[in-house]
Design an enzyme around this catalytic site. Structure first.
Site, short mmCIF file in Angstrom:
data_model
loop_
_atom_site.label_atom_id
_atom_site.label_comp_id
_atom_site.label_asym_id
_atom_site.label_seq_id
_atom_site.Cartn_x
_atom_site.Cartn_y
_atom_site.Cartn_z
N ARG A 102 0.84 -1.20 0.00
CA ARG A 102 0.00 0.00 0.00
C ARG A 102 0.87 1.25 0.00
NH1 ARG A 102 -3.70 1.35 5.09
NH2 ARG A 102 -1.78 2.30 5.81
N CYS A 104 0.09 5.61 0.55
CA CYS A 104 -0.92 6.60 0.92
C CYS A 104 -0.31 7.99 0.73
CB CYS A 104 -1.33 6.41 2.38
SG CYS A 104 -2.61 7.55 2.93
#
Length: 124
Positions: A102, A104
């Site tokens: 991930r 962000c």
């Protein structure tokens, strides 16, 4: 072979793109805003917006025969990085084992004044 994926349970694309594209066992889910497809309304607050964006991704994944467990990579866009912990708390309820990679980012603005937009790549 490329296949376009569209779920009636997720918001329709609001531009010249597909909800998702599947190719050779990989599905690329476009960024999902926190819009409830049944009402056309955006959720309120970062927790509810995160939940709705991830729910929309789930609808699209299921339409193509995938699940959250198949997700390999997620990108989260926030309009305020100060919302990271709240977003992360909700996110952790969708991905509980074998977490996807991930990234962000905080961005200047998101479409329609959203607080979050999330995309995903899943592999079978």
């Amino acid at each position: 072979m490329k296949k376009i994926i569209a779920s009636p349970n997720a918001p329709k694309a609001v531009g010249p793109y597909s909800q998702a594209v599947e190719n050779n066992g990989t599905i690329y889910v476009s960024g999902q805003l926190p819009i409830d497809a049944s009402t056309g309304k955006m959720a309120e607050g970062i927790e509810e917006q995160t939940r709705q964006s991830l729910t929309n991704i789930g609808h699209i994944l299921h339409e193509a025969g995938y699940d959250y467990a198949d997700v390999a990579k997620v990108t989260v866009l926030l309009d305020d990085i100060g919302d990271f912990a709240a977003m992360n708390g909700v996110y952790a309820t969708f991905f509980t084992e074998q977490m996807p990679a991930r990234v962000c980012y905080e961005v200047a603005k998101l479409p329609m004044g959203a607080k979050v937009e999330i995309d995903a790549i899943a592999v079978k």
